[in-house]
Design a protein around this motif. Structure first.
Motif, PDB file in Angstrom:
ATOM      1  N   GLU A   1      15.714 -48.604  -7.238  1.00 43.55           N
ATOM      2  CA  GLU A   1      14.993 -47.418  -6.769  1.00 43.55           C
ATOM      3  C   GLU A   1      13.929 -46.940  -7.749  1.00 43.55           C
ATOM      4  OE1 GLU A   1      18.221 -46.171  -9.468  1.00 43.55           O
ATOM      5  OE2 GLU A   1      18.046 -47.544  -7.760  1.00 43.55           O
ATOM      6  N   ALA A   2      13.787 -47.587  -8.900  1.00 41.94           N
ATOM      7  CA  ALA A   2      12.809 -47.163  -9.895  1.00 41.94           C
ATOM      8  C   ALA A   2      11.391 -47.473  -9.422  1.00 41.94           C
ATOM      9  CB  ALA A   2      13.082 -47.846 -11.234  1.00 41.94           C
ATOM     10  N   ALA A   3      10.432 -46.792 -10.035  1.00 39.27           N
ATOM     11  CA  ALA A   3       9.024 -47.017  -9.693  1.00 39.27           C
ATOM     12  C   ALA A   3       8.582 -48.410 -10.109  1.00 39.27           C
ATOM     13  CB  ALA A   3       8.148 -45.952 -10.356  1.00 39.27           C
ATOM     14  N   ALA A   4       7.473 -48.854  -9.523  1.00 40.89           N
ATOM     15  CA  ALA A   4       7.018 -50.235  -9.768  1.00 40.89           C
ATOM     16  C   ALA A   4       6.636 -50.440 -11.224  1.00 40.89           C
ATOM     17  CB  ALA A   4       5.844 -50.560  -8.847  1.00 40.89           C
ATOM     18  N   HIS A   5       5.942 -49.464 -11.835  1.00 43.63           N
ATOM     19  CA  HIS A   5       5.530 -49.644 -13.230  1.00 43.63           C
ATOM     20  C   HIS A   5       6.721 -49.589 -14.178  1.00 43.63           C
ATOM     21  CE1 HIS A   5       5.596 -45.257 -12.686  1.00 43.63           C
ATOM     22  NE2 HIS A   5       5.748 -45.161 -13.991  1.00 43.63           N
ATOM     23  N   ILE A   6       7.790 -48.861 -13.798  1.00 41.19           N
ATOM     24  CA  ILE A   6       8.996 -48.830 -14.623  1.00 41.19           C
ATOM     25  C   ILE A   6       9.696 -50.191 -14.570  1.00 41.19           C
ATOM     26  CG2 ILE A   6      11.224 -47.724 -14.959  1.00 41.19           C
ATOM     27  CD1 ILE A   6       8.910 -45.943 -15.684  1.00 41.19           C
ATOM     28  N   LYS A   7       9.785 -50.774 -13.383  1.00 38.85           N
ATOM     29  CA  LYS A   7      10.388 -52.113 -13.255  1.00 38.85           C
ATOM     30  C   LYS A   7       9.594 -53.145 -14.047  1.00 38.85           C
ATOM     31  CE  LYS A   7      12.258 -51.389  -8.596  1.00 38.85           C
ATOM     32  NZ  LYS A   7      12.201 -51.875  -7.187  1.00 38.85           N
ATOM     33  N   LEU A   8       8.269 -53.033 -13.974  1.00 37.82           N
ATOM     34  CA  LEU A   8       7.433 -54.000 -14.684  1.00 37.82           C
ATOM     35  C   LEU A   8       7.635 -53.890 -16.189  1.00 37.82           C
ATOM     36  CD1 LEU A   8       5.279 -56.180 -14.518  1.00 37.82           C
ATOM     37  CD2 LEU A   8       3.535 -54.385 -14.536  1.00 37.82           C
ATOM     38  N   MET A   9       7.765 -52.676 -16.697  1.00 42.41           N
ATOM     39  CA  MET A   9       8.031 -52.506 -18.129  1.00 42.41           C
ATOM     40  C   MET A   9       9.354 -53.143 -18.517  1.00 42.41           C
ATOM     41  SD  MET A   9       6.696 -48.803 -19.518  1.00 42.41           S
ATOM     42  CE  MET A   9       7.662 -47.830 -18.371  1.00 42.41           C
ATOM     43  N   ARG A  10      10.390 -52.894 -17.722  1.00 42.95           N
ATOM     44  CA  ARG A  10      11.712 -53.451 -18.046  1.00 42.95           C
ATOM     45  C   ARG A  10      11.678 -54.978 -18.029  1.00 42.95           C
ATOM     46  NH1 ARG A  10      15.497 -55.105 -14.592  1.00 42.95           N
ATOM     47  NH2 ARG A  10      14.479 -54.028 -12.857  1.00 42.95           N
ATOM     48  N   ILE A  11      11.056 -55.561 -17.009  1.00 44.76           N
ATOM     49  CA  ILE A  11      10.994 -57.025 -16.920  1.00 44.76           C
ATOM     50  C   ILE A  11      10.186 -57.604 -18.073  1.00 44.76           C
ATOM     51  CG2 ILE A  11      10.135 -58.933 -15.506  1.00 44.76           C
ATOM     52  CD1 ILE A  11      10.765 -57.236 -13.043  1.00 44.76           C
ATOM     53  N   THR A  12       9.097 -56.927 -18.427  1.00 42.54           N
ATOM     54  CA  THR A  12       8.269 -57.420 -19.535  1.00 42.54           C
ATOM     55  C   THR A  12       9.024 -57.389 -20.847  1.00 42.54           C
ATOM     56  OG1 THR A  12       6.258 -56.657 -18.399  1.00 42.54           O
ATOM     57  CG2 THR A  12       6.101 -57.089 -20.766  1.00 42.54           C
ATOM     58  N   PHE A  13       9.724 -56.288 -21.124  1.00 47.78           N
ATOM     59  CA  PHE A  13      10.484 -56.196 -22.373  1.00 47.78           C
ATOM     60  C   PHE A  13      11.593 -57.245 -22.431  1.00 47.78           C
ATOM     61  CE2 PHE A  13       9.282 -51.450 -22.380  1.00 47.78           C
ATOM     62  CZ  PHE A  13       8.120 -51.737 -23.060  1.00 47.78           C
TER      63      PHE A  13
END
Length: 405
Positions: free
Chosen positions: A157-169
């Motif tokens: 349910e997180a925002a798209a930019h939050i998911k992208l940050m998590r995947i990138t890290f």
């Protein structure tokens, strides 16, 4: 004379593929590699150079610790060079004229690119300066990759930019295989903590894992850990162990009685004296640094360019987004047309050069042919002349001989 020993590195032949070349790009698929650089011209604060060095230690061992940046080099230069070296992530730090520090995290070779604003940071030496017992960094803790922990980034349910940050890290570091990993290789932890506030800042913390054996008193632990005990106030070693002299009671260690949840039974041998297999030890995290507070400013679809997928400070209407995409498409079309014109110009120059070379060769062959014909013609005339002169000479001799007779 001693025999010379080879020290150069030779390419190992790949028997399965049947060739002798080994590509770094193929080995990068197993584990991610990173490149941490400082870019931008002008003088910068010395703290920025120290921050780049500390981040390289944080990203080690799959990064270049002694990378020398070329003066005037741009991010595109490092991005073009990275895939050939097997680099999967590029971290570029810069400082503007106002003293603000920015960090770009790009996924090579095609993006996306995340631009962070570094709000504040603390260096490794500053973190170690406030610790009573800092960790020994010369014990090889940077020879293995750290374990990544992401906190408060939410789920589906997180925002798209939050998911992208998590995947990138998470993808910046190699994944941990629980079935095959050795416990002695888990020496460090990197924490990415998303602060749940209006700013949505990300706090980066770097820790070292320290284990101390438990279940024994402090005196026995010192002996097990190969620490020389002070026996000046006791008459016998038994008094030191039991604690009958010098005020040395059989007290428990500092970490043993504080938090029983941190006490685990080691499935494998861990680094440190007394941390043997099936031994009960207390785990503790000791901060290494650096501490970094990041703010996501922009997400670009491509590699340092392309469509802006997210911007924290600028909100555009659909019409503005459509206009921006049209400008980007027009710019790409112009670039493609110019590239085609340049390739055509290069091909035209190559053709002109080849035609000039062929014409020169034909002229050379024609001159050689004319020269040979002239030589043949000149040689025949000279031979006839010599023959006539020899015949004329014989008649004169006969006539002169008749007169004498």
């Amino acid at each position: 004379m001693p025999k010379r020993k080879k020290k150069r590195t030779h390419v190992v032949e790949d028997e399965e593929r049947g060739n002798g070349a080994t590509s770094l790009a193929s080995t990068a698929q197993a584990a991610p590699r990173s490149m941490v650089v400082r870019h931008g011209g002008g003088e910068v604060e010395p703290q920025l150079n120290d921050l780049v060095s500390d981040v390289r230690l944080l990203m080690s061992p799959a990064t270049a610790l002694k990378l020398k940046e070329r003066k005037g080099a741009k991010i595109r230069d490092y991005a073009d060079m990275g895939p050939a070296l097997g680099v999967t992530h590029l971290l570029a730090f810069s400082m503007n004229e106002g003293g603000n520090v920015n960090c770009k995290v790009a996924r090579l070779p095609g993006g996306p690119t995340l631009t962070f604003k570094v709000k504040r940071f603390s260096l490794m030496k500053q973190v170690r300066a406030i610790q009573r017992r800092p960790i020994d960094t010369s014990s090889g803790i940077f020879q293995s990759a750290p374990v990544v922990v992401t906190n408060n980034f939410g789920g589906a349910e997180a925002a798209a930019h939050i998911k992208l940050m998590r995947i990138t890290f998470q993808n910046m570091f190699p994944a941990v295989d629980v079935g095959t990993v050795r416990l002695s290789e888990i020496r460090r932890v990197v924490l990415f903590n998303l602060l749940k506030d209006e700013e949505e800042d990300v706090e980066v913390r770097h820790y070292a894992v320290r284990a101390n054996p438990t279940g024994v008193n402090r005196t026995i632990k010192r002996v097990v850990q190969a620490k020389i005990p002070n026996l000046s106030k006791v008459d016998d070693i038994a008094d030191y162990v039991v604690g009958n002299g010098g005020g040395l009671g059989g007290a428990m260690s500092d970490s043993e009685g504080e938090d029983e949840a941190s006490q685990v039974i080691l499935p494998q041998k861990f680094v440190g004296k007394g941390n043997a297999k099936s031994q009960k030890s207390a785990l503790k995290l000791v901060e290494l640094g650096p501490r970094i507070r990041l703010k996501l400013a922009k997400v670009e679809k491509g590699l340092v360019g392309g469509d802006v997928m997210y911007h924290a400070f600028v909100q555009k209407t659909p019409e503005e987004v459509k206009e921006q995409r049209a400008k980007i498409s027009e710019k790409e079309a112009i670039k493609k047309r110019r590239r085609a014109e340049q390739e055509e110009n290069v091909a035209r120059k190559v053709r002109a050069k080849e035609e000039k070379k062929e014409a020169k060769q034909k002229r050379r062959e024609l001159r050689e042919k004319e020269m040979m014909e002239s030589l043949r013609a000149g040689g025949g005339g000279l031979q006839n002349q010599n023959t006539s002169e020899s015949e004329g000479g014989s008649g004169s001799e006969i006539e002169s001989g008749g007169e004498d007779a």
